[in-house]
Write a protein that holds these residues in place. Structure first.
Motif, PDB file in Angstrom:
ATOM      1  N   ASP A  20     -58.417 -87.420 125.530  1.00  0.00           N
ATOM      2  CA  ASP A  20     -59.269 -86.232 125.365  1.00  0.00           C
ATOM      3  C   ASP A  20     -58.757 -85.088 126.257  1.00  0.00           C
ATOM      4  N   ILE A  21     -59.041 -83.877 125.821  1.00  0.00           N
ATOM      5  CA  ILE A  21     -58.667 -82.688 126.609  1.00  0.00           C
ATOM      6  C   ILE A  21     -59.902 -81.807 126.745  1.00  0.00           C
ATOM      7  N   ARG A  22     -60.232 -81.417 127.979  1.00  0.00           N
ATOM      8  CA  ARG A  22     -61.383 -80.530 128.188  1.00  0.00           C
ATOM      9  C   ARG A  22     -60.895 -79.147 128.608  1.00  0.00           C
ATOM     10  N   ILE A  23     -61.422 -78.134 127.918  1.00  0.00           N
ATOM     11  CA  ILE A  23     -61.056 -76.741 128.197  1.00  0.00           C
ATOM     12  C   ILE A  23     -62.306 -76.026 128.685  1.00  0.00           C
ATOM     13  N   GLU A  24     -62.195 -75.311 129.790  1.00  0.00           N
ATOM     14  CA  GLU A  24     -63.298 -74.460 130.257  1.00  0.00           C
ATOM     15  C   GLU A  24     -62.768 -73.060 130.444  1.00  0.00           C
ATOM     16  N   GLY A  25     -63.451 -72.077 129.840  1.00  0.00           N
ATOM     17  CA  GLY A  25     -62.943 -70.705 129.911  1.00  0.00           C
ATOM     18  C   GLY A  25     -61.553 -70.671 129.307  1.00  0.00           C
ATOM     19  N   ASN A  26     -60.598 -70.120 130.053  1.00  0.00           N
ATOM     20  CA  ASN A  26     -59.244 -70.021 129.484  1.00  0.00           C
ATOM     21  C   ASN A  26     -58.300 -71.113 129.988  1.00  0.00           C
ATOM     22  N   GLN A  27     -58.867 -72.148 130.644  1.00  0.00           N
ATOM     23  CA  GLN A  27     -58.011 -73.161 131.261  1.00  0.00           C
ATOM     24  C   GLN A  27     -58.250 -74.570 130.752  1.00  0.00           C
ATOM     25  N   ILE A  53     -53.629 -63.587 120.555  1.00  0.00           N
ATOM     26  CA  ILE A  53     -52.385 -64.268 120.922  1.00  0.00           C
ATOM     27  C   ILE A  53     -51.888 -63.759 122.289  1.00  0.00           C
ATOM     28  N   ARG A  54     -50.897 -64.434 122.871  1.00  0.00           N
ATOM     29  CA  ARG A  54     -50.313 -64.024 124.154  1.00  0.00           C
ATOM     30  C   ARG A  54     -48.937 -63.408 123.878  1.00  0.00           C
ATOM     31  N   ALA A  55     -48.565 -62.359 124.619  1.00  0.00           N
ATOM     32  CA  ALA A  55     -47.273 -61.727 124.344  1.00  0.00           C
ATOM     33  C   ALA A  55     -46.687 -61.054 125.568  1.00  0.00           C
ATOM     34  N   SER A  56     -45.360 -61.037 125.599  1.00  0.00           N
ATOM     35  CA  SER A  56     -44.628 -60.252 126.582  1.00  0.00           C
ATOM     36  C   SER A  56     -43.968 -59.111 125.808  1.00  0.00           C
ATOM     37  N   LEU A  57     -44.369 -57.876 126.079  1.00  0.00           N
ATOM     38  CA  LEU A  57     -43.988 -56.742 125.237  1.00  0.00           C
ATOM     39  C   LEU A  57     -42.912 -55.869 125.886  1.00  0.00           C
ATOM     40  N   GLY A  85     -55.219 -60.812 130.728  1.00  0.00           N
ATOM     41  CA  GLY A  85     -53.979 -61.379 131.256  1.00  0.00           C
ATOM     42  C   GLY A  85     -53.037 -61.896 130.182  1.00  0.00           C
ATOM     43  N   ARG A  86     -53.401 -61.739 128.902  1.00  0.00           N
ATOM     44  CA  ARG A  86     -52.528 -62.259 127.837  1.00  0.00           C
ATOM     45  C   ARG A  86     -51.302 -61.385 127.628  1.00  0.00           C
ATOM     46  N   ILE A  87     -51.344 -60.135 128.061  1.00  0.00           N
ATOM     47  CA  ILE A  87     -50.188 -59.252 127.858  1.00  0.00           C
ATOM     48  C   ILE A  87     -49.407 -59.097 129.158  1.00  0.00           C
ATOM     49  N   VAL A 139     -55.540 -70.242 122.017  1.00  0.00           N
ATOM     50  CA  VAL A 139     -54.836 -69.447 123.026  1.00  0.00           C
ATOM     51  C   VAL A 139     -55.839 -68.961 124.072  1.00  0.00           C
ATOM     52  N   ASN A 140     -55.505 -69.179 125.338  1.00  0.00           N
ATOM     53  CA  ASN A 140     -56.368 -68.724 126.435  1.00  0.00           C
ATOM     54  C   ASN A 140     -57.804 -69.235 126.251  1.00  0.00           C
TER      55      ASN A 140
END
Ligand code: SIB
Ligand code: ZN
Length: 430
Positions: free
Chosen positions: A23-30, A137-141, A172-174, A396-397
């Motif tokens: 199992d995987i637990r995600i809270e907020g963006n982590q 989505i996450r990106a480096s622009l 923080g995704r960009i 994502v996030n």
């Protein structure tokens, strides 16, 4: 918000850890916990992971997302012909709104095929950043810069504006980079200026390198050097973090020049195959400790943004090049498309592996399909049998962007209406 993925086949990509059921637990963006059983909490959104692989989202290390508008418009040409006579005239006609919709088309394809972050180089970056912000989505622009005419500093100013306005935005995704386009479009002086800026601002660089034989010849006749030597001469590998796209034509001395560099090389095998460019020395670079990631390049040349196609092509090319099927094996190529690419985007401490403390950027792959049964070896299935259409869920996030193949942040009907009329107008008469 919290999410609990239950009883998935988990491939964490932590060092050599083998796949296991859990199992995987995600809270907020982590990601907060990974274990064989996690007690559900009342607030959890539960996702059934049975018959699915959970793995880190793929990271596309080199892209030009709005070029999805030009997919299939101009194929089967030499790179320089294609660029000068087709792409550049089409790009000159693109409005900021066209760029926004083109980027959104690219992002829709990426989310659908399991890509959770990408490195983009293009123009009208505010609109791409808006598309990234809205779609999740996450990106480096990067504002790509060609320095072949005096533009009064316009391109450079747009690059600076992007970095100042968008770094760290969208929760923080960009992130951002500075992007001199290539050795053949950047004379020494502006190139040095951009490198100095990158070092001063601690912003990475993103550049095309040694994609074709013609480029090698051009740089040799202009400067008497290889493209890699030219960048070394400019001081590119001294202090800056650098994302080099392609790196196809590197001789052994060029590979040695890259040893110890910050950053590394984005390998784009489908684009290299389709344009007949050659085979990048991926295994030789890895042997020297150079970080290699995987990208697609724009859909205008590669025509696909499906990273699972790139993964297959990357393996095939190394095996063929050496006449040896043991080259670039399954686990290693998945590592390049996750951890390798993450490092090229300077995101190695945030994405690319599943572990507590990392950002919740992950995908679920549906195994209830004839081409994915039986399950002898998860890594082999991922490298050689899975394709983008097998991705069931994309997160994502900590936000679910696709669930059971339905996009949750993009209206696809509206998207296809917009791109078809815009694409027709842009290429008319070119
Ligand atoms: N044309 C802009 C720079 C845009 S950056 C991104 C550029 O990369 C170009 N591009 C896309 N794919 C490739 C490739 O494979 N090799 C070299 N350039 C490419 C693309 O057409 C676009 O012009 C200027 O004058 O400042
Ligand atoms: Zn490119």
């Amino acid at each position: 918000m919290s999410i609990l993925i239950q009883q998935a086949t988990i491939l964490t990509m932590q060092e050599a850890e083998a796949p296991f059921t859990g199992d995987i637990r995600i809270e907020g963006n982590q990601i907060v916990q990974i274990a064989s059983h996690i007690m559900p909490q009342p607030e959890d959104e539960a996702i059934d992971g049975r018959n699915k692989i959970a793995m880190p989202g793929l990271v596309n290390a080199h892209q030009h997302s709005p070029m999805s508008l030009l997919r299939g418009f101009s194929d089967d040409l030499k790179l320089m012909d294609w660029l000068e006579h087709k792409m550049l005239p089409a790009e000159a006609r693109m409005t900021p709104e066209d760029i926004y919709w083109g980027a959104k088309l690219g992002i829709a394809e990426m989310i659908r095929s399991g890509t959770t972050a990408f490195a983009d180089m293009y123009i009208h970056m505010n609109e791409i950043a808006e598309a990234v912000t809205e779609t999740g989505i996450r990106a480096s622009l990067t504002r790509g810069m060609v320095f072949m005419e005096d533009d009064g500093g316009r391109r450079l100013q747009e690059a600076i504006d992007l970095v100042q306005r968008w770094s760290g935005k969208a929760n923080g995704r960009i992130t951002t980079m500075y992007g001199p386009h290539s050795p053949y479009t950047c004379p020494m002086e502006p190139l040095r200026e951009v490198i100095a800026m990158a070092v001063q601002d601690d912003i990475p660089l993103h550049i095309h390198l040694a994609e074709t034989k013609e480029e090698v010849e051009k740089i040799h006749s202009r400067y008497g050097m290889t493209p890699t030597e030219y960048l070394e001469e400019a001081g590119m590998f001294e202090r800056a973090h650098v994302l080099l796209a392609h790196g196809v034509h590197l001789n052994p001395e060029d590979v040695s020049r890259l040893k110890g560099m910050r950053g590394g090389v984005a390998h784009n095998p489908v684009s290299n195959l389709k344009l007949g460019c050659g085979i990048a020395p991926v295994e030789a670079m890895i042997a020297e400790g150079i970080t290699v990631g995987i990208g697609t390049d724009g859909a205008g040349s590669a025509t696909t943004l499906d990273m699972f196609e790139e993964i297959k092509a990357a393996c095939w090319l190394q095996k063929l090049d050496y006449g040896d099927p043991t080259r670039l094996p399954a686990r290693q190529v998945i590592d390049l498309a996750t951890r390798g690419s993450a490092k090229l985007l300077s995101l190695q401490h945030e994405v690319g592996v599943l572990a507590p403390g990392y950002k919740a950027d992950l995908i679920l792959i549906d195994l209830a399909k004839p081409h994915l049964q039986p399950i002898h070896n998860v890594e082999s299935l991922l490298a050689y049998s899975v394709n983008g259409a097998d991705v069931h869920t994309t997160i994502v996030n900590g936000q679910i962007l696709m669930q059971d193949r339905k996009l949750l942040t993009i209206d696809e009907d509206e998207l296809y209406r917009e791109v078809s009329t815009r694409a027709r107008r842009i290429v008319e008469g070119i």
